[in-house]
Scaffold this active site. Sequence first.
Site, mmCIF file in Angstrom:
data_model
loop_
_atom_site.group_PDB
_atom_site.id
_atom_site.type_symbol
_atom_site.label_atom_id
_atom_site.label_comp_id
_atom_site.label_asym_id
_atom_site.label_seq_id
_atom_site.Cartn_x
_atom_site.Cartn_y
_atom_site.Cartn_z
ATOM 1 C CG HIS A 29 -1.913 -0.931 1.213
ATOM 2 N ND1 HIS A 29 -2.434 -1.505 2.466
ATOM 3 C CD2 HIS A 29 -2.447 -1.881 0.420
ATOM 4 C CE1 HIS A 29 -3.474 -2.523 2.169
ATOM 5 N NE2 HIS A 29 -3.434 -2.712 0.862
ATOM 6 C CG HIS A 84 4.637 1.314 7.279
ATOM 7 N ND1 HIS A 84 5.987 1.827 6.750
ATOM 8 C CD2 HIS A 84 4.270 2.231 7.645
ATOM 9 C CE1 HIS A 84 6.088 3.176 7.026
ATOM 10 N NE2 HIS A 84 5.034 3.491 7.610
ATOM 11 C CG HIS A 85 0.180 -2.094 4.919
ATOM 12 N ND1 HIS A 85 -0.894 -1.259 4.871
ATOM 13 C CD2 HIS A 85 0.335 -2.011 6.388
ATOM 14 C CE1 HIS A 85 -1.431 -0.758 6.081
ATOM 15 N NE2 HIS A 85 -0.684 -1.275 6.914
ATOM 16 C CD GLN A 86 6.943 -3.415 3.167
ATOM 17 O OE1 GLN A 86 7.304 -4.042 4.173
ATOM 18 N NE2 GLN A 86 6.724 -2.043 3.013
#
Length: 513
Positions: A292, A444-446
């Site tokens: 994201h 921070h949503h890998q």
Amino acid sequence: MAVNELDFIVVGAGSAGSVLARRLIDAGKTVAVLEAGGEDTNPVIADVFAAGALWHGPEDWDYFTTEQASCGGRRLHLPRGKVTGGSHALNATIWVRGAKQDYDTWAYLGCPGWNWEDVLPVFKAIENYDGGASDTRGGSGLLDVVQDFPRNPVQDDILEAAQEVGVKLNEDYNSGDVEGVSKMQLNVRNGKRFNTWHAYLKPVVGHENLTLITNAHVRRLLIEDGTVTGVEYEKDGQLHTLTAGETVLAAGAINSPEVLLRSGIGPAEELREVGIEPLLDLPGVGKNLHDHLLSPVIFTTTKKEVPPSQVAAAETHHFWKSNPDLAVPDTQPIHFSIPMYFLDDMTGPENGFSLIGGIVRPLSRGEITLSGPNPEDPINIDLGALTAEEDVRALVASVRQCREMGRTAALAEWGPEEVYPGPEYSDSDEDLERYVRETAVTYHHQVGTCKMGLDELAVVDPRSLKVRGLDGIRIADASIMPLVPTGNTNAPSVLIGEKAAEFITGIPAGTSA
């Protein structure tokens, strides 16, 4: 405990790893947890409001992407938790399950057992929700989910501002329907961070069946005759080995594929090119990376100052469709009670608030690869950020909407004055595209780098989370998500920890504590 007594090695004490290790202990298994970081003794960790102060510090892996051509050639900072609690020790503690359709799509794509009706009971078993138990919410789980906490007064007006521009109020975005503006639900206890390390694993640290090894950086898997027998890890400059009946990687969407690649498991030709002899040709390892993205809209206030927040910097958010024909919202602006100057070259007044445009259903894809055969050779993290034009269009629409919110009557008493994008950027598509490419940062949503499924890029079996073509190894973290959910990825990662425990022990979530 003696090495040969270990039933399981869990690599990573983050959101999923802490959950899985606790459930295995509950089931009577002997477990070693290897965490690359230290224990969470830094007092800043408890203060959710100050989470950004942990970036670039000892608790942060401090990763950067490769130069992102579609983001002005910038290298994006990817903070990742290197500490007990993992990234749940660095994040904003926002509890978002995602949309019902996310999980139904996972199932449709070849992941049986992962549709909304399957995962809902697990989410309920996790939650100690202060709104009480219901058909969709859990009230007696180990992890606190709190909506009733003191909010910054500017957040109440932001809630009204979103409704003023046509976003409906959603009383519970975790019901399966995310659309609308909502008060956030956070993982806090008494106003302080309360993550899965605190809720699940820390309470059993003294258990005779648990060995916790911190500052232990796993370098590779030990493999004999197609079976993983354990791991090699580095601690205090020395290499050590540890063996167990089964190993579970819960090191996250960056580090789990890295361990596989360094162990010779991945795209065979790519491994050979960097000097690693492939042991198993698994083309999907490191692929399907997506994330994201956010782009900041920042205001200072000229009529009255925004007071300090008591709990968190971000306390409301909204999910909105940039195109009304979409089935599920594709944007998630986050509302901060402070000016969020994400980039090093951003400066401005210290007082203000931020309405951060954000996309949560990206089409852009990237990959994680090795740069060389040695442990010290860095990994290449290419998000492919904003390479899909639809992602740019959605982020532009989100930024434009956030600017509009700042001009509403609901916020007028604060006297908002836009600092970023600022007057040099009009509301035209061209100007805002330039702005988002210059300013986009990770949310921070890998996810996705060891995805579950049936296709040729699938790395794990969705019915067991076992790595395809290899015995003795499973993966339980955000890397297995085939598609990123609509919203923050911490809650789905906790779900994955619980589901992995169910697969291993046969004990449904909520019945083993």
